[in-house]
Design an enzyme around this catalytic site. Structure first.
Site, PDB file in Angstrom:
ATOM      1  N   LYS A  87       0.847  -1.199   0.000  1.00  0.00           N
ATOM      2  CA  LYS A  87       0.000   0.000   0.000  1.00  0.00           C
ATOM      3  C   LYS A  87       0.882   1.248   0.000  1.00  0.00           C
ATOM      4  O   LYS A  87       1.918   1.267   0.671  1.00  0.00           O
ATOM      5  CB  LYS A  87      -0.858  -0.023   1.264  1.00  0.00           C
ATOM      6  CG  LYS A  87      -1.518   1.288   1.616  1.00  0.00           C
ATOM      7  CD  LYS A  87      -1.498   1.616   3.111  1.00  0.00           C
ATOM      8  CE  LYS A  87      -0.183   2.147   3.602  1.00  0.00           C
ATOM      9  NZ  LYS A  87      -0.185   2.745   4.945  1.00  0.00           N
TER      10      LYS A  87
ATOM     11  N   ASP B  65      -6.206   0.045   8.179  1.00  0.00           N
ATOM     12  CA  ASP B  65      -5.827  -0.022   6.761  1.00  0.00           C
ATOM     13  C   ASP B  65      -6.310  -1.291   6.070  1.00  0.00           C
ATOM     14  O   ASP B  65      -6.174  -1.416   4.850  1.00  0.00           O
ATOM     15  CB  ASP B  65      -4.298   0.047   6.620  1.00  0.00           C
ATOM     16  CG  ASP B  65      -3.748   1.440   6.849  1.00  0.00           C
ATOM     17  OD1 ASP B  65      -4.550   2.390   6.956  1.00  0.00           O
ATOM     18  OD2 ASP B  65      -2.515   1.586   6.916  1.00  0.00           O
TER      19      ASP B  65
HETATM   20  P1  ATP Z   1       0.946   0.791   8.104  1.00  0.00           P
HETATM   21  O1  ATP Z   1       1.420   1.359   6.820  1.00  0.00           O
HETATM   22  O2  ATP Z   1      -0.453   0.212   7.988  1.00  0.00           O
HETATM   23  O3  ATP Z   1       1.134   1.693   9.269  1.00  0.00           O
HETATM   24  P2  ATP Z   1       3.350  -0.694   8.610  1.00  0.00           P
HETATM   25  O4  ATP Z   1       3.942  -1.094   7.301  1.00  0.00           O
HETATM   26  O5  ATP Z   1       3.934   0.518   9.248  1.00  0.00           O
HETATM   27  O6  ATP Z   1       1.793  -0.527   8.416  1.00  0.00           O
HETATM   28  P3  ATP Z   1       3.339  -3.469   9.419  1.00  0.00           P
HETATM   29  O7  ATP Z   1       4.459  -3.958   8.578  1.00  0.00           O
HETATM   30  O8  ATP Z   1       1.975  -3.812   8.993  1.00  0.00           O
HETATM   31  O9  ATP Z   1       3.438  -1.892   9.632  1.00  0.00           O
HETATM   32  O10 ATP Z   1       3.617  -3.984  10.915  1.00  0.00           O
HETATM   33  C1  ATP Z   1       2.917  -3.516  12.004  1.00  0.00           C
HETATM   34  C2  ATP Z   1       3.026  -4.503  13.168  1.00  0.00           C
HETATM   35  O11 ATP Z   1       2.156  -5.623  12.931  1.00  0.00           O
HETATM   36  C3  ATP Z   1       4.412  -5.083  13.396  1.00  0.00           C
HETATM   37  O12 ATP Z   1       4.839  -4.648  14.649  1.00  0.00           O
HETATM   38  C4  ATP Z   1       4.249  -6.588  13.363  1.00  0.00           C
HETATM   39  O13 ATP Z   1       4.870  -7.232  14.460  1.00  0.00           O
HETATM   40  C5  ATP Z   1       2.763  -6.841  13.390  1.00  0.00           C
HETATM   41  N1  ATP Z   1       2.366  -7.949  12.468  1.00  0.00           N
HETATM   42  C6  ATP Z   1       1.561  -8.962  12.713  1.00  0.00           C
HETATM   43  N2  ATP Z   1       1.413  -9.760  11.641  1.00  0.00           N
HETATM   44  C7  ATP Z   1       2.122  -9.224  10.681  1.00  0.00           C
HETATM   45  C8  ATP Z   1       2.352  -9.586   9.340  1.00  0.00           C
HETATM   46  N3  ATP Z   1       1.806 -10.655   8.766  1.00  0.00           N
HETATM   47  N4  ATP Z   1       3.168  -8.796   8.622  1.00  0.00           N
HETATM   48  C9  ATP Z   1       3.698  -7.673   9.180  1.00  0.00           C
HETATM   49  N5  ATP Z   1       3.519  -7.301  10.435  1.00  0.00           N
HETATM   50  C10 ATP Z   1       2.740  -8.058  11.194  1.00  0.00           C
END
Ligand code: ATP
Length: 271
Positions: free
Chosen positions: A8, A135
Site C-alpha cells: 500500500k 488499513d
Molecule cells: P501501516 O502502513 O499500515 O502503518 P506498517 O507497514 O507501518 O503498516 P506493518 O508492517 O503492517 O506496519 O507492521 C505492524 C506490526 O504488525 C508489526 O509490529 C508486526 O509485528 C505486526 N504484524 C503482525 N502480523 C504481521 C504480518 N503478517 N506482517 C507484518 N507485520 C505483522
C-alpha cells in the site's frame, strides 16, 4: 491457491485531528503496487502458518500474526469448520508504512473466502477487515481509494493510471506507527485537495523526528530523472516515487542501489 498482499502507498495523508481516545482522524488517498508479500494456502485440518522470505524473522510466527488473526475471524464469523495450511512469503519490510501486515490480513481474507467457497453477505468481509486494523479495509480491494475516519471509511478516488511505474525505497529502519502519530504537532493543515498530486503527508515531519534517514531517501528519489510525485508513505519510513517511464524507474533503482546498498527497494507499477 495464491494471493498477493499488495504493498500500500499513501499518495497523500492529511491528519485532521486527534480524538479523545488517542486515535487520529485522517484523510488519505490509498494506492497499491502490483507487488507485495505472497500468501499460499492448501486445505488442512486446523489452521497453521509457515513463514518464509527475507522478512520472515521480523513478524510474529504464532497466533498474533495478522494472517492467522484474519483466518480465525473469518472462520468464526462464517461458521467454517475446515482448516487451512498457509504460507506467507514475507517480502515487505515490517513497520515501514506500506501496510504489510494489513495487506497480509486482507490477502488472507480474500484467499480463505475462495478456499472455503464462502459467499459472505455484502459488507461482511469489510466488517471483519475493519476489526483487524484501520488499513485492512483499503487493502481488501487494493484499488485506489480515498480513506477518511481512521482511514477505514472508503470512497472512490482518482489516482495515477494503473501501470504507472513506481519505486519504493526504505532506509532499513523500522518505524512503529505508534511512535509517529503522537509527534504530530496537532495543527490541522486542511483537507485533501481535489487533486491528489497536491496533497501532503502530514506524518513526514513526525516520522523524520524518529528516523532522520528518511530525508536522504526523499532527496535521493527527488534527484532521479523522470521522478514525479515523491512522498513518504503512511508513517514511514518507506518513500516512493512515480515515474514517467519504466526505463527511468529502473535507472533510479540501479543508481540508488549503488549509492545506498543497505536500502531496501521495490520496483513495481501501480495497480
Ligand atoms: P501501516 O502502513 O499500515 O502503518 P506498517 O507497514 O507501518 O503498516 P506493518 O508492517 O503492517 O506496519 O507492521 C505492524 C506490526 O504488525 C508489526 O509490529 C508486526 O509485528 C505486526 N504484524 C503482525 N502480523 C504481521 C504480518 N503478517 N506482517 C507484518 N507485520 C505483522
Amino acid at each position: 491457491m495464491e494471493e498477493t498482499a499488495y504493498a500500500k502507498i499513501n499518495l497523500a495523508l492529511h491528519v485532521r485531528g486527534r480524538e479523545a481516545d488517542g486515535y487520529h482522524r485522517i484523510e488519505t488517498v490509498f494506492a497499491f503496487a502490483e507487488d507485495g508479500d505472497r500468501l499460499r494456502v492448501a486445505p488442512a485440518e486446523g489452521l497453521r502458518l509457515e513463514l518464509e522470505g527475507p522478512y520472515a524473522g521480523a513478524v510474529p510466527a504464532g497466533d498474533d500474526n495478522l494472517v492467522l488473526r484474519a483466518a480465525r475471524a473469518l472462520r468464526r464469523i462464517c461458521g467454517v469448520r475446515e482448516g487451512a495450511a498457509l504460507t506467507l512469503d514475507k517480502r515487505l519490510p515490517v513497520a515501514s508504512g506500506i501496510g504489510g501486515g494489513s495487506a497480509d490480513a486482507a490477502a488472507a481474507l480474500r484467499l480463505l473466502a475462495r478456499l472455503w467457497r464462502l459467499e459472505p453477505e455484502a459488507g461482511a468481509l469489510m466488517d471483519i477487515a475493519r476489526e483487524l486494523g484501520a488499513d485492512v479495509p483499503a487493502c481488501l480491494d487494493s484499488t485506489t481509494a480515498m480513506g477518511t475516519g481512521r482511514g477505514d471509511v472508503l470512497a472512490p478516488a482518482d489516482g495515477p493510471r494503473p501501470g504507472t511505474p513506481l519505486l519504493l525505497v526504505n532506509p532499513g529502519v523500522a518505524v512503529a506507527t505508534a511512535e509517529v502519530f503522537p509527534r504530530w504537532e496537532g495543527m490541522d493543515g486542511g483537507p485533501l485537495p481535489g487533486d491528489w498530486r497536491e496533497g501532503r503527508n502530514d506524518l513526514q515531519a513526525p516520522a523524520l523526528a524518529v528516523a532522520p534517514e528518511i530525508e536522504a531517501v526523499l532527496d535521493a528519489l527527488a534527484a532521479q530523472r523522470g521522478a514525479r510525485h515523491v512522498r513518504m508513505s503512511g508513517s514511514g519510513a518507506t518513500c516512493f516515487a512515480l515515474f514517467e517511464s519504466e526505463a527511468d524507474r529502473d535507472l533510479a533503482a540501479v543508481g540508488i542501489g549503488a549509492d545506498h546498498p543497505g536500502w531496501w527497494r521495490l520496483s513495481s507499477r501501480t495497480r
